[in-house]
Design an enzyme around this catalytic site. Structure first.
Site, PDB file in Angstrom:
ATOM      1  N   GLY A  19       5.030   1.157   3.650  1.00 42.09           N
ATOM      2  CA  GLY A  19       5.368   1.548   2.282  1.00 42.09           C
ATOM      3  C   GLY A  19       6.303   0.518   1.654  1.00 42.09           C
ATOM      4  O   GLY A  19       6.261   0.261   0.456  1.00 42.09           O
TER       5      GLY A  19
ATOM      6  N   GLU B 124       7.040   9.571  -0.502  1.00 44.70           N
ATOM      7  CA  GLU B 124       7.456  10.893  -0.005  1.00 44.70           C
ATOM      8  C   GLU B 124       6.674  12.015  -0.674  1.00 44.70           C
ATOM      9  O   GLU B 124       7.081  13.172  -0.593  1.00 44.70           O
ATOM     10  CB  GLU B 124       8.960  11.091  -0.268  1.00 44.70           C
ATOM     11  CG  GLU B 124       9.823  10.064   0.428  1.00 44.70           C
ATOM     12  CD  GLU B 124      11.303  10.402   0.379  1.00 44.70           C
ATOM     13  OE1 GLU B 124      11.679  11.473  -0.105  1.00 44.70           O
ATOM     14  OE2 GLU B 124      12.090   9.563   0.861  1.00 44.70           O
TER      15      GLU B 124
ATOM     16  N   SER C 248       3.459   5.636   1.864  1.00 45.97           N
ATOM     17  CA  SER C 248       3.832   5.229   3.223  1.00 45.97           C
ATOM     18  C   SER C 248       3.089   6.104   4.221  1.00 45.97           C
ATOM     19  O   SER C 248       2.993   7.319   4.030  1.00 45.97           O
ATOM     20  CB  SER C 248       5.340   5.417   3.426  1.00 45.97           C
ATOM     21  OG  SER C 248       5.643   5.365   4.811  1.00 45.97           O
TER      22      SER C 248
ATOM     23  N   HIS D  27       6.077  10.576   7.845  1.00 45.11           N
ATOM     24  CA  HIS D  27       5.645  11.008   6.518  1.00 45.11           C
ATOM     25  C   HIS D  27       4.451  11.956   6.619  1.00 45.11           C
ATOM     26  O   HIS D  27       4.091  12.403   7.699  1.00 45.11           O
ATOM     27  CB  HIS D  27       5.351   9.783   5.645  1.00 45.11           C
ATOM     28  CG  HIS D  27       6.615   9.077   5.232  1.00 45.11           C
ATOM     29  ND1 HIS D  27       6.874   8.683   3.950  1.00 45.11           N
ATOM     30  CD2 HIS D  27       7.705   8.723   5.945  1.00 45.11           C
ATOM     31  CE1 HIS D  27       8.065   8.114   3.885  1.00 45.11           C
ATOM     32  NE2 HIS D  27       8.585   8.115   5.083  1.00 45.11           N
TER      33      HIS D  27
ATOM     34  N   ARG E 101      -8.881 -14.783   0.150  1.00 48.25           N
ATOM     35  CA  ARG E 101      -9.851 -14.311   1.132  1.00 48.25           C
ATOM     36  C   ARG E 101     -10.293 -12.861   0.945  1.00 48.25           C
ATOM     37  O   ARG E 101     -11.395 -12.506   1.299  1.00 48.25           O
ATOM     38  CB  ARG E 101      -9.296 -14.498   2.534  1.00 48.25           C
ATOM     39  CG  ARG E 101     -10.259 -15.323   3.356  1.00 48.25           C
ATOM     40  CD  ARG E 101      -9.683 -15.692   4.666  1.00 48.25           C
ATOM     41  NE  ARG E 101      -9.177 -17.047   4.666  1.00 48.25           N
ATOM     42  CZ  ARG E 101      -8.790 -17.683   5.755  1.00 48.25           C
ATOM     43  NH1 ARG E 101      -8.831 -17.069   6.936  1.00 48.25           N
ATOM     44  NH2 ARG E 101      -8.350 -18.911   5.712  1.00 48.25           N
TER      45      ARG E 101
ATOM     46  N   ASN F  74       2.646 -12.276   4.400  1.00 47.87           N
ATOM     47  CA  ASN F  74       1.686 -11.580   5.253  1.00 47.87           C
ATOM     48  C   ASN F  74       2.126 -10.129   5.363  1.00 47.87           C
ATOM     49  O   ASN F  74       3.007  -9.792   6.147  1.00 47.87           O
ATOM     50  CB  ASN F  74       1.589 -12.232   6.629  1.00 47.87           C
ATOM     51  CG  ASN F  74       0.525 -11.527   7.473  1.00 47.87           C
ATOM     52  OD1 ASN F  74      -0.034 -10.510   7.049  1.00 47.87           O
ATOM     53  ND2 ASN F  74       0.242 -12.044   8.642  1.00 47.87           N
TER      54      ASN F  74
END
Ligand SMILES: Cc1ncc(COP(=O)(O)O)c(C=O)c1O
Length: 393
Positions: free
Chosen positions: A57, A162, A183, A188, A219, A250
């Site tokens: 998240g 949340e 997330s 969660h 890509r 990344n």
């Protein structure tokens, strides 16, 4: 002991077995088909055009703010409002990307920014964007916030980490602004161990998110998006492999998370319903103790997807008594980061402007929560009600 998190997954045993078989089958484990399938299924479930999966998240939050900057919706130095009761990685991108973070107080009944608190902040700061946090599955008058933002040309984005599955005004939270983040951390609503998602209906935001998620290259773009970028920059197919069009990182998830997401999403409605049923039972018995707690308002919410039950005690003495009563029986924690401007990281790096945040302050001093997970039994709920209501100060 009633812990905050009871298991890593909904249907724990069969999910772990399926995961073991998936790993044994071999094949690609870095971002690929499993993640793409999960993205499509999640977009459909959420009612959004695009869903872009992330490693968490937090990285989803970062990429969404960065995407707004790539698209020149925001530039360095712009004021961006955020909920004073939130998680640090909601504000971190604002700080790291050179924006001016402006804390906005929450309403005590909803734990969220309200049109009124937003208006007060807007009068003082020329907010260019607002990053809402739908704390513990709750929201305020979201329609009022959307209309205030439209009227004042404020970009609205939602941290829905949340509140996966909460419905207000006929729509799931996360779908009211330009983008919404989620997330899938184990604690969660729905778990892929670690993982995150951004949903958006905006094609440009979706494209920037996929560029930012993967080093800045193309890509994971659609063929027509790749073609247009490559033509614009005069890049042939050979060099396209290592051409980096914009700032990226990344932030990719793995196929393990994509695979788990597909499985867990099938149970998402059941998970949300069970948590909502628990929430209503607990709220009826606990929040109604107005001598002990401030009330929480949920009548405007059609589906409340709550994963931890919030309490704001009337006095410090009540809070201290609860900490004593819960010891060894129920895991309780502060109500997320409380007034986040009191956190050491914020004092080091946050905005220099001091804001009055009286409600966030009450939450900081007297807020707490305990877990509301789908596996709570009738007996567990009775235990919780007993601990949190059956005492006198
Ligand atoms: C409101 C909010 N935003 C963002 C996050 C970060 O999510 P993750 O743990 O997946 O990085 C959390 C985590 O608990 C959160 O509560």
């Amino acid at each position: 002991m009633l812990n905050l998190v009871k298991s890593a997954f909904y249907k724990e045993k069969e999910t772990r077995r399926a995961l073991a078989r998936f790993i044994e089958r071999g094949g690609q484990l870095s971002y690929g088909k499993e993640c793409r399938d999960f993205e499509s299924a999640f977009a459909k479930w959420q009612g959004a055009k695009y869903a872009v999966m992330f490693s968490s998240g937090s990285t989803a939050n970062f990429a969404l703010v960065q995407a707004l900057m790539h698209l020149h919706h925001l530039k360095r130095g712009d004021a961006v409002g955020f909920s004073a009761v939130t998680w640090p990685t909601n504000i971190l991108p604002l700080i790291q990307l050179g924006l001016k973070p402006v804390p906005i107080d929450v309403d005590l009944k909803t734990l969220n920014i309200s049109p009124k608190t937003l208006q007060t902040s807007f009068k003082k700061h020329k907010l260019k964007a607002v990053f809402l946090t739908h704390v513990l599955g709750l929201c305020d008058d979201i329609k009022g916030i959307v209309s205030f933002c439209k009227k004042n040309k404020i970009f609205l984005i939602e941290d829905t980490c949340e509140a996966l599955g909460t419905v207000c005004d006929g729509k799931k939270l996360g779908s009211f602004g330009l983008g919404g983040t989620f997330s899938f951390f184990i604690g969660h609503h729905m778990s892929t161990i670690e993982g995150g998602m951004v949903v958006t209906n905006d094609e440009h935001v979706s494209r920037e998110l996929r560029i930012i998620r993967s080093h800045g290259w193309d890509r994971h773009l659609e063929p027509h998006e790749q073609k247009s970028l490559r033509e614009r920059h005069g890049v042939d197919d050979f060099y396209a492999q290592y051409t980096f069009y914009n700032l990226g990182n990344n932030f990719r998830p793995t196929e393990v998370s994509g695979f788990l997401g597909k499985i867990q999403l099938k149970h998402a409605d059941t998970i949300v319903n069970k948590r909502e049923r628990n929430f209503k039972k607990l709220s009826k018995a606990i929040h109604s103790k107005s001598d002990l707690y401030y009330p929480i308002e949920t009548r405007h919410i059609e589906v409340i997807s709550n994963f931890a039950f919030p309490l704001i005690t009337r006095t410090k003495a009540v809070q201290e008594e609860l900490v004593r009563r819960a010891r060894g029986k129920v895991e309780i924690r502060p109500l997320i980061a409380g007034n986040i401007t009191r956190q050491p990281f914020y004092k080091l790096h946050g905005s220099m402007h001091s804001e009055k945040l009286p409600n966030a302050e009450i939450i900081h001093e007297r807020g707490l929560y305990f877990g509301n997970n789908p596996d709570l039994s009738h007996k567990d709920i009775q235990t919780l009600i007993e601990i949190f209501t059956n005492f006198k100060i």
